[in-house]
Design a protein around this motif. Structure first.
Motif, PDB file in Angstrom:
ATOM      1  N   ALA A  19      -5.755 -27.358 -19.513  1.00 47.94           N
ATOM      2  CA  ALA A  19      -6.871 -28.274 -19.741  1.00 47.94           C
ATOM      3  C   ALA A  19      -8.012 -28.025 -18.762  1.00 47.94           C
ATOM      4  CB  ALA A  19      -6.390 -29.718 -19.630  1.00 47.94           C
ATOM      5  N   ALA A  20      -7.671 -27.560 -17.564  1.00 48.09           N
ATOM      6  CA  ALA A  20      -8.694 -27.305 -16.539  1.00 48.09           C
ATOM      7  C   ALA A  20      -9.409 -25.976 -16.736  1.00 48.09           C
ATOM      8  CB  ALA A  20      -8.061 -27.354 -15.157  1.00 48.09           C
ATOM      9  N   GLY A  21      -8.993 -25.216 -17.752  1.00 48.10           N
ATOM     10  CA  GLY A  21      -9.668 -23.959 -18.038  1.00 48.10           C
ATOM     11  C   GLY A  21      -9.112 -22.758 -17.312  1.00 48.10           C
ATOM     12  N   HIS A  22      -7.880 -22.858 -16.800  1.00 49.46           N
ATOM     13  CA  HIS A  22      -7.268 -21.748 -16.075  1.00 49.46           C
ATOM     14  C   HIS A  22      -6.086 -21.142 -16.844  1.00 49.46           C
ATOM     15  CE1 HIS A  22      -9.663 -22.579 -12.526  1.00 49.46           C
ATOM     16  NE2 HIS A  22      -9.264 -23.840 -12.550  1.00 49.46           N
ATOM     17  N   GLY A  23      -6.082 -21.306 -18.173  1.00 44.82           N
ATOM     18  CA  GLY A  23      -4.932 -20.891 -18.951  1.00 44.82           C
ATOM     19  C   GLY A  23      -4.907 -19.419 -19.287  1.00 44.82           C
ATOM     20  N   SER A  24      -3.697 -18.924 -19.545  1.00 49.50           N
ATOM     21  CA  SER A  24      -3.495 -17.557 -19.992  1.00 49.50           C
ATOM     22  C   SER A  24      -2.309 -17.529 -20.946  1.00 49.50           C
ATOM     23  CB  SER A  24      -3.216 -16.627 -18.802  1.00 49.50           C
ATOM     24  OG  SER A  24      -1.930 -16.884 -18.262  1.00 49.50           O
ATOM     25  N   ARG A  25      -2.131 -16.396 -21.620  1.00 52.39           N
ATOM     26  CA  ARG A  25      -0.991 -16.237 -22.516  1.00 52.39           C
ATOM     27  C   ARG A  25       0.320 -16.431 -21.741  1.00 52.39           C
ATOM     28  NH1 ARG A  25       0.653 -13.495 -27.222  1.00 52.39           N
ATOM     29  NH2 ARG A  25       2.889 -13.938 -27.421  1.00 52.39           N
ATOM     30  N   HIS A  26       0.309 -16.055 -20.491  1.00 51.23           N
ATOM     31  CA  HIS A  26       1.501 -16.214 -19.649  1.00 51.23           C
ATOM     32  C   HIS A  26       1.925 -17.680 -19.574  1.00 51.23           C
ATOM     33  CE1 HIS A  26       4.222 -15.746 -16.226  1.00 51.23           C
ATOM     34  NE2 HIS A  26       3.554 -16.714 -15.623  1.00 51.23           N
ATOM     35  N   ASP A  27       0.965 -18.610 -19.539  1.00 46.23           N
ATOM     36  CA  ASP A  27       1.304 -20.034 -19.438  1.00 46.23           C
ATOM     37  C   ASP A  27       2.034 -20.521 -20.686  1.00 46.23           C
ATOM     38  OD1 ASP A  27       0.050 -20.701 -16.861  1.00 46.23           O
ATOM     39  OD2 ASP A  27      -1.805 -20.152 -17.879  1.00 46.23           O
ATOM     40  N   ILE A  28       1.621 -20.052 -21.838  1.00 48.97           N
ATOM     41  CA  ILE A  28       2.313 -20.450 -23.073  1.00 48.97           C
ATOM     42  C   ILE A  28       3.725 -19.888 -23.100  1.00 48.97           C
ATOM     43  CG2 ILE A  28       2.288 -20.221 -25.580  1.00 48.97           C
ATOM     44  CD1 ILE A  28      -0.712 -20.436 -25.514  1.00 48.97           C
ATOM     45  N   ASP A  29       3.897 -18.676 -22.612  1.00 49.54           N
ATOM     46  CA  ASP A  29       5.245 -18.099 -22.521  1.00 49.54           C
ATOM     47  C   ASP A  29       6.132 -18.939 -21.594  1.00 49.54           C
ATOM     48  OD1 ASP A  29       4.489 -16.065 -24.209  1.00 49.54           O
ATOM     49  OD2 ASP A  29       4.053 -14.642 -22.593  1.00 49.54           O
ATOM     50  N   VAL A  30       5.573 -19.394 -20.478  1.00 56.01           N
ATOM     51  CA  VAL A  30       6.327 -20.236 -19.541  1.00 56.01           C
ATOM     52  C   VAL A  30       6.707 -21.555 -20.195  1.00 56.01           C
ATOM     53  CG1 VAL A  30       6.195 -21.530 -17.383  1.00 56.01           C
ATOM     54  CG2 VAL A  30       5.371 -19.174 -17.468  1.00 56.01           C
ATOM     55  N   LEU A  31       5.809 -22.130 -20.983  1.00 53.83           N
ATOM     56  CA  LEU A  31       6.112 -23.383 -21.672  1.00 53.83           C
ATOM     57  C   LEU A  31       7.280 -23.202 -22.637  1.00 53.83           C
ATOM     58  CD1 LEU A  31       2.492 -24.696 -22.344  1.00 53.83           C
ATOM     59  CD2 LEU A  31       4.184 -25.731 -20.829  1.00 53.83           C
ATOM     60  N   TYR A  32       7.318 -22.079 -23.340  1.00 56.78           N
ATOM     61  CA  TYR A  32       8.446 -21.801 -24.220  1.00 56.78           C
ATOM     62  C   TYR A  32       9.753 -21.722 -23.428  1.00 56.78           C
ATOM     63  CZ  TYR A  32       6.029 -20.804 -28.641  1.00 56.78           C
ATOM     64  OH  TYR A  32       5.332 -20.903 -29.816  1.00 56.78           O
ATOM     65  N   GLU A  33       9.715 -21.086 -22.267  1.00 56.33           N
ATOM     66  CA  GLU A  33      10.919 -20.956 -21.445  1.00 56.33           C
ATOM     67  C   GLU A  33      11.380 -22.314 -20.923  1.00 56.33           C
ATOM     68  OE1 GLU A  33      12.835 -18.259 -20.982  1.00 56.33           O
ATOM     69  OE2 GLU A  33      11.520 -17.369 -22.493  1.00 56.33           O
ATOM     70  N   LEU A  34      10.436 -23.151 -20.524  1.00 56.27           N
ATOM     71  CA  LEU A  34      10.785 -24.490 -20.053  1.00 56.27           C
ATOM     72  C   LEU A  34      11.422 -25.307 -21.176  1.00 56.27           C
ATOM     73  CD1 LEU A  34       7.642 -25.301 -17.874  1.00 56.27           C
ATOM     74  CD2 LEU A  34       9.996 -25.061 -17.035  1.00 56.27           C
ATOM     75  N   ASP A  35      10.884 -25.165 -22.363  1.00 58.70           N
ATOM     76  CA  ASP A  35      11.444 -25.875 -23.515  1.00 58.70           C
ATOM     77  C   ASP A  35      12.903 -25.484 -23.727  1.00 58.70           C
ATOM     78  OD1 ASP A  35      11.866 -27.150 -25.986  1.00 58.70           O
ATOM     79  OD2 ASP A  35      11.134 -25.418 -27.078  1.00 58.70           O
ATOM     80  N   LYS A  36      13.191 -24.180 -23.724  1.00 60.44           N
ATOM     81  CA  LYS A  36      14.564 -23.724 -23.934  1.00 60.44           C
ATOM     82  C   LYS A  36      15.493 -24.227 -22.833  1.00 60.44           C
ATOM     83  CE  LYS A  36      13.517 -19.321 -24.437  1.00 60.44           C
ATOM     84  NZ  LYS A  36      13.689 -17.858 -24.667  1.00 60.44           N
ATOM     85  N   LEU A  37      15.027 -24.197 -21.587  1.00 60.31           N
ATOM     86  CA  LEU A  37      15.846 -24.652 -20.466  1.00 60.31           C
ATOM     87  C   LEU A  37      16.168 -26.132 -20.593  1.00 60.31           C
ATOM     88  CD1 LEU A  37      17.105 -24.334 -17.622  1.00 60.31           C
ATOM     89  CD2 LEU A  37      14.845 -24.836 -16.689  1.00 60.31           C
ATOM     90  N   MET A  38      15.147 -26.948 -20.840  1.00 63.64           N
ATOM     91  CA  MET A  38      15.351 -28.397 -20.886  1.00 63.64           C
ATOM     92  C   MET A  38      16.171 -28.809 -22.097  1.00 63.64           C
ATOM     93  SD  MET A  38      11.570 -29.604 -19.610  1.00 63.64           S
ATOM     94  CE  MET A  38      11.916 -31.327 -19.930  1.00 63.64           C
ATOM     95  N   HIS A  39      16.040 -28.084 -23.177  1.00 62.55           N
ATOM     96  CA  HIS A  39      16.759 -28.465 -24.391  1.00 62.55           C
ATOM     97  C   HIS A  39      18.261 -28.265 -24.245  1.00 62.55           C
ATOM     98  CE1 HIS A  39      16.411 -29.722 -28.540  1.00 62.55           C
ATOM     99  NE2 HIS A  39      17.320 -28.834 -28.879  1.00 62.55           N
ATOM    100  N   THR A  40      18.659 -27.405 -23.331  1.00 62.55           N
ATOM    101  CA  THR A  40      20.089 -27.088 -23.203  1.00 62.55           C
ATOM    102  C   THR A  40      20.724 -27.572 -21.910  1.00 62.55           C
ATOM    103  OG1 THR A  40      19.528 -24.921 -22.271  1.00 62.55           O
ATOM    104  CG2 THR A  40      19.850 -25.040 -24.648  1.00 62.55           C
TER     105      THR A  40
END
Length: 608
Positions: free
Chosen positions: A519-540
């Motif tokens: 939201a602050a304008g510092h995003g990259s494709r890497h951040d979306i990849d990290v969000l996917y990894e966090l989702d998998k970790l928390m879901h299990t």
């Protein structure tokens, strides 16, 4: 002498003694004692905590730990007026953020900070269950103000500055409408109290349980467990005592159907609980009423009193010798996680609302070690209907796997928000048409922990086998940024994590931090990849369902509304969340260097 150690005046001490006596100085009553003790002074100084600990036979650390867990209990002074704006995404869509900023400006306070005169605290709280008439706020945790606008906020600020008691504020402000837009069987005009209970007595416990099984009724709180199976397991569990618990902790953002049932059909709720007691042989019933619904307490107590006077509660119910059952109401203190049944039981027993490790399940060892059923408000209403009309009647409604009707709390971008009851199997498109939604791009079904549907999915049906739901139905038109919707839900989950397990405690914070970075304008494709990894970790890896479902809106919106995320990407490669070169400024001043080699480029590399 400091504020926290100053002795209380004699009247306050006397009232605290009365509070403790009313709850028989039982450790299980700790949360209730703390709520009522706080009402005496507005917060919980250490001397009060110490007195409560001594009276209940607990350590001061135990009492402080419980008091520090619930957001409606205060270990530091707060204002005489405690104003909490509902912070659900639909309240934000209706302008709650600007209204809150305006109130803070008028009163000269910062959000969450006590003003210098100790008069007022203005802050946020999670969804107040008033999404059909927001923006809304709570005053002093027990009174609600609905349909806020700029004029109402200006008048509210003036009343606070003039120290006008809340009881003397305009009565229209406190008007809570039920907004029932569509009624089928549960929201229809109810029969007289006792009709369903008399039918249950006529059938008998075994036959009634068989009717419940025939009906196919599944729990309406979200998980959808077969009600007859849950009751049968509790009935068969070892032990001579049984407990019936009604989960009225309607904390899922965007949900307010149980609020309407408790206001309009409280007799049906209590009748369903009493029918459950008949099946189980239980003598004790408990309603866990969420703290945000404290304003319903007096009305519910009046219904209980009327039922006792009519012989529908207490001893020898409806003249049946030996059939004894009564109901108490426990008021929560602000914790979303207490909607999970084992966390709810922990809170009922006077502890922090931390979900238990299962097994054993509550039907085996629940409240105070007794076999316990925990059912949702709507589930008990349905059980009362089935006792009266029969299992085959209920099974003929809805679909084969999802029998009966489901009540929905519809809010957001629609002309007619409110409560709608539909047979299971109803299409999303039909519901959108009925509520007056236009140009809809998404619907969040079941609250943040549910499912986000995009426009091409509006032909799907509400059913356990297709789109399951606990009742929330939030509508977003094409003017809404679905990234910001997901970010608002991430704030909610990070705030509501109980902190027990690391994957949830840390994971929700990391998700929020990553979204704030985008939201602050510092995003990259890497951040979306990290969000996917966090989702998998928390879901299990999380301890309970809160952490496992915390990334549901994130996962759905990235998949279905990817452009809303990509517009925040600054780079396809790693992008730092802060200015690395600026972080070295202190080191440069200390070393007296400002040459090119003492600087970093935006990616953290020294210049070539």
């Amino acid at each position: 002498m400091s504020l926290t150690t100053a002795p209380a005046d004699a009247p306050t001490q006397d009232r605290l003694v009365e509070v403790l006596a009313r709850h028989r100085a039982e450790p299980q009553s700790l949360v209730q004692v703390l709520r009522e003790a706080q009402a005496l002074e507005g917060w919980l100084p250490q001397r009060t905590l110490a007195a409560v600990a001594a009276a209940l036979g607990l350590t001061l650390a135990e009492v402080q730990g419980v008091a520090g867990f619930y957001r409606f209990l205060h270990l530091q002074p707060v204002g005489r007026y405690r104003v909490l704006f509902s912070d659900n995404v639909t309240d934000r869509m209706q302008g709650s953020e600007a209204l809150m900023a305006d109130l803070c400006r008028r009163l000269g306070v910062a959000p969450g900070r006590l003003g210098p005169d100790g008069l007022v605290t203005v802050d946020r709280c999670s969804c107040t269950g008033l999404g059909d008439q927001g923006p809304a706020l709570l005053v002093n945790h027990h009174q609600v103000v609905t349909r806020l606008d700029a004029a109402r906020v200006a008048e509210l600020a003036q009343l606070i500055r003039q120290r006008v008691p809340v009881a003397d504020w305009p009565a229209a402000w406190f008007d809570v409408q039920d907004t029932v837009r569509r009624a089928e069987v549960l929201l229809a005009d109810p029969p007289p109290p006792g009709v369903a209970l008399q039918a249950a007595l006529t059938r008998g416990p075994e036959a009634l349980l068989a009717e419940l099984k025939l009906s196919g009724l599944r729990g309406r709180g979200g998980a959808g467990f077969a009600t007859a199976q849950k009751w049968a397991l509790c009935r068969a569990a070892a032990g001579s005592e049984r407990t019936v618990v009604c989960n009225a902790d309607e904390g899922e953002p965007g949900t307010f159907k149980d609020r309407v049932l408790l206001r309009r059909h409280a007799d049906a709720v209590f009748e369903g609980m009493t029918i459950a007691a008949l099946v189980l042989g239980a003598r004790r019933g408990l309603v866990y009423l969420r703290g945000e619904y404290r304003f319903l307490l007096e009305g519910l107590q009046q219904v209980l009193q009327r039922r006792r006077a009519a012989g529908l509660l207490g001893q020898d119910i409806l003249g049946r010798a030996g059939f004894a059952f009564d109901i108490e109401i426990h008021v929560g203190a602000g914790a979303y996680v207490c909607g999970e049944e084992s966390a709810l039981i922990e809170s009922l027993e006077g502890r922090r609302g931390t979900p238990r490790i299962r097994p054993p399940f509550p039907v085996e060892q629940g409240y105070r070690g007794t076999p316990t059923i925990v059912n949702n408000v709507e589930t008990f209403c349905a059980a009362a209907c089935i006792a009266r009309q029969g299992g085959a009647w209920w099974a003929a409604i809805g679909t084969r796997q999802s029998t009966g009707t489901k009540i929905h709390s519809i809010s957001g971008d629609c002309a007619r928000p409110g409560v709608y009851e539909y047979p299971f199997g109803t299409r999303i498109a039909q519901m959108l048409e009925d509520c007056g939604a236009r140009d809809t791009q998404a619907v969040q079904v079941g609250g943040p922990s549910g499912t986000c549907l995009s426009a091409f999915e509006f032909g799907r049906r509400i059913a356990f086998e297709d789109v399951p739901t606990a009742g929330a139905f939030m509508v977003f038109d094409r003017s809404r940024n679905m990234f910001e919707v997901a970010r608002a839900f991430a704030h909610f989950f990070a705030h509501e994590s109980c902190g027990f397990c690391t994957p949830c405690r840390v994971g929700t914070a990391l998700v929020l931090r990553r979204l704030d970075k985008l939201a602050a304008g510092h995003g990259s494709r890497h951040d979306i990849d990290v969000l996917y990894e966090l989702d998998k970790l928390m879901h299990t890896a999380t301890h309970c369902g809160l952490g496992a479902s915390a990334c549901n809106p994130l996962r759905d919106t990235i998949l279905k509304f990817r452009p809303a995320y990509e517009q925040h990407l600054k780079s396809l490669h790693f992008e730092p969340g802060f200015d690395l070169d600026a972080e070295l400024s202190i080191a440069r001043r200390m070393t007296g260097r400002d040459d090119a080699a003492a600087h970093l480029d935006p990616h953290g590399h020294p210049p070539a």
